[in-house]
Every structure is written in C-alpha cells, then in structure tokens.
Design an enzyme around this catalytic site. Structure first.
Site, mmCIF file in Angstrom:
data_model
loop_
_atom_site.group_PDB
_atom_site.id
_atom_site.type_symbol
_atom_site.label_atom_id
_atom_site.label_comp_id
_atom_site.label_asym_id
_atom_site.label_seq_id
_atom_site.Cartn_x
_atom_site.Cartn_y
_atom_site.Cartn_z
ATOM 1 N N PRO A 250 48.034 -41.151 52.829
ATOM 2 C CA PRO A 250 46.617 -41.445 52.994
ATOM 3 C C PRO A 250 46.284 -41.894 54.404
ATOM 4 O O PRO A 250 46.747 -42.930 54.852
ATOM 5 C CB PRO A 250 46.353 -42.561 51.980
ATOM 6 C CG PRO A 250 47.658 -42.990 51.444
ATOM 7 C CD PRO A 250 48.712 -42.054 51.907
ATOM 8 N N GLU A 251 45.540 -41.099 55.101
ATOM 9 C CA GLU A 251 45.054 -41.491 56.412
ATOM 10 C C GLU A 251 43.599 -41.897 56.237
ATOM 11 O O GLU A 251 43.083 -41.901 55.131
ATOM 12 C CB GLU A 251 45.201 -40.324 57.405
ATOM 13 C CG GLU A 251 46.662 -39.923 57.604
ATOM 14 C CD GLU A 251 47.046 -39.748 59.063
ATOM 15 O OE1 GLU A 251 46.402 -40.348 59.935
ATOM 16 O OE2 GLU A 251 48.005 -39.012 59.333
#
Length: 288
Positions: free
Chosen positions: A7-8
DNA sequence: ACTGGCTCCTGAGGGC
DNA sequence: TGCCCTCAGGAGCCAG
C-alpha cells in the site's frame, strides 16, 4: 507473477475513500482484536469503543485517522501488507484478519495484515502532534510541496535523489514503486546526488511525483466497489508501470533494457538511456 | 546533523 | 510433489 501490492499513498487514499462512507456515523457494536502484536501492540482501549461512532476519516501521509465522536481518534497504518475492507459481519474471517470493528447494520470493518508491519494507535487531541506524525514533510499532492521546498531539502545532500524523495521528512507518500516511476518520468537518474540536481530537474521531479500519484489515486477510484461485501482484499489497482519490476525488459519509450540495482537497501529500476546523468555515487555494495 | 544499515514478518517463487 | 532457501518492503530506530 503478481506480487502482493504494497500500500502506497494512492492505495491508502483509495482505502480511505472506500471505507469512509460505510463506517461514518454508524454505531460501533464491538471491536475484536485477534492479534495484538503488530508493529506496536494494538491498544486495549480499542476494545471498549462499543457505542461510539466515527465522525471523520482523514489521511496524513500513509496514516489513516479515524475520528471518534468523543474527540479521541484511532490511527491506522497499513504497513507493507495491510488492508482494510468492509464486509458483512457474518462473512468468514480470513487468516490474518487481526482487527474486526463491528458496526450497526450488520457490517464489519476488517483489518488484514499477513506481515503485521502495520500499526493501530489511539489518542486524543491533535493527532498531527503525535511523534509519528509531527516530523512528516509536506503532502505530495498538496500546495506546500513545491520546487523550493524540495530544493532546500536537497541542498548539500550527497544522498541519492531516489533515497531523498523517499525520506518522509522531505515529502511523504513516495514509496519504493513510485520513487522509481517518478524519476523515470522526470528523466532523472536515481543515483544522482540530491545536491547535484538543477532547479529545472527538481521542478520536473515535483511535477512527476504529483502526476504519478494523482494518476494512481484517480485509478483507485474505479476499484472502490471492491471495498464492500468482498471476501477478497480491496482491489488495489496496478498502474501501468514504466520501470518498476521490469528489469531486463525493454523501456516503453526507447527500448533499452531496464536496469535494476539496490539503492539504499531497496530495489531501484531505471532506463539507462532515458534517465541520463552521471551518478557520482559509488556502486552500492549492499549485501541484500 | 547526516547517513547508512538493521529490524520487525510472512508469502511467493525458484531450485533441486 | 515437496522442501528449503532467498527475497521483498515501510519506516522507526540506532550507531558511526
């Protein structure tokens, strides 16, 4: 060969948008913590939230801030493998579903995190003053992330520009994938020392970071339905990547084989033709 | 003050 | 088919 998506910032923002409409103003029935040993222990205070409800969900960097109606807040970081989704409360619990927040109306907010690098914290007052948030740099999509700010952060720094833009005190939300992608779009070699970049190059880089993240957030919007009533993880999108995980494959612009090297303990990808520049830095001799 | 390196953890994938 | 080894990575923290 689809690797689990880390998850960015775009994924975190997509999570916020996907989860928010279902949890806001819905009474919390119960909270169950199946595993408390995340990066820090999940606070026991969390399990006494029955009767409260969330009034807002905000994001700062990759942290989600769930505001409670009594002024307290819950801070969630997804770490490397975390995800939040909303399911029916009768849905089967999956392996690695560590925190369940039961909501009125038969819904449940579920936190899933195989590697348990994520974080749940609680507090009250201003969450931005929390030690983990207080020293963060500007939001990349906000007005305060400017060329001048980046230029000041790079002045006198011999660190590779790639490491510099991944430093959360310089600008938040630029993870390993988007750092390589933004540098490709700005046509800047990732190993260039930060202080060696010209004003023009830094200006290109600021625009590239914004563009790459903005595009990804926009794409995330198309996956929002996956956040509800799904037994799977949220449908994180896969932006069309230009260099990341493409070592040896032809550059989508010029055809040269994409190069991979470890920089600052992290895989870094670039096109040796498009991203010109003479890295003054020595070869990284990391053992990883 | 900077900078590089280590650490947490598990699943995926490759080699044999 | 199955086992074992290696690698990946966010980001706080520590040491030089």
């Amino acid at each position: 060969m689809v690797r689990a998506v880390v998850p960015e910032l775009p994924e975190v923002e997509t999570t916020r948008l996907g989860v928010m409409p279902h949890v806001l103003n819905r009474r919390i029935c119960r909270v169950v913590v199946h595993r408390r040993d995340l990066r820090q222990p999940v606070p026991e205070e969390l399990e006494s939230l029955a009767g409260r409800h969330f009034t807002r969900v905000e994001r700062r960097s990759k942290y989600l801030i769930f505001w409670l109606d009594d002024g307290r807040w819950v801070l969630v970081h997804l770490g490397m493998s975390g995800s939040l989704r909303v399911v029916g409360s009768d849905a089967d619990r999956k392996r690695h579903d560590h925190v369940l927040v039961g909501l009125e109306g038969g819904l449940e907010l579920r936190y899933h995190d195989p590697r348990r690098f994520g974080l749940w914290l609680m507090g009250e007052g201003d969450p931005l003053q929390h030690p983990l948030l207080a020293k963060l740099g500007p939001e990349p999509l906000g007005k305060s992330f400017t060329v001048d700010v980046l230029e000041r952060a790079c002045a006198g720094s011999r660190v590779a520009i790639k490491a510099r833009i991944m430093d959360a005190s310089v600008v938040v939300g630029v993870g390993n994938i988007y750092a390589s992608e933004a540098l490709f779009r700005a046509k800047i070699h990732p190993l260039r020392p930060a202080s060696a970049l010209t004003h023009g190059e830094l200006s290109r880089l600021v625009r590239a970071i914004r563009r790459v993240l903005r595009d990804a957030v926009a794409q995330g919007g198309t996956t929002l339905r996956d956040f509800v009533h799904s037994d799977g993880s949220p449908g994180y999108f896969r932006q069309r990547l230009m260099v990341y995980e493409r070592a040896g494959q032809p550059c989508r612009v010029c055809g040269s084989p994409i190069v991979r090297q470890i920089v600052g303990q992290r895989s870094t990808y670039w096109c040796p033709q498009c991203q010109i520049g003479s890295p003054v830095l020595g070869e990284s001799k990391s053992s990883r």
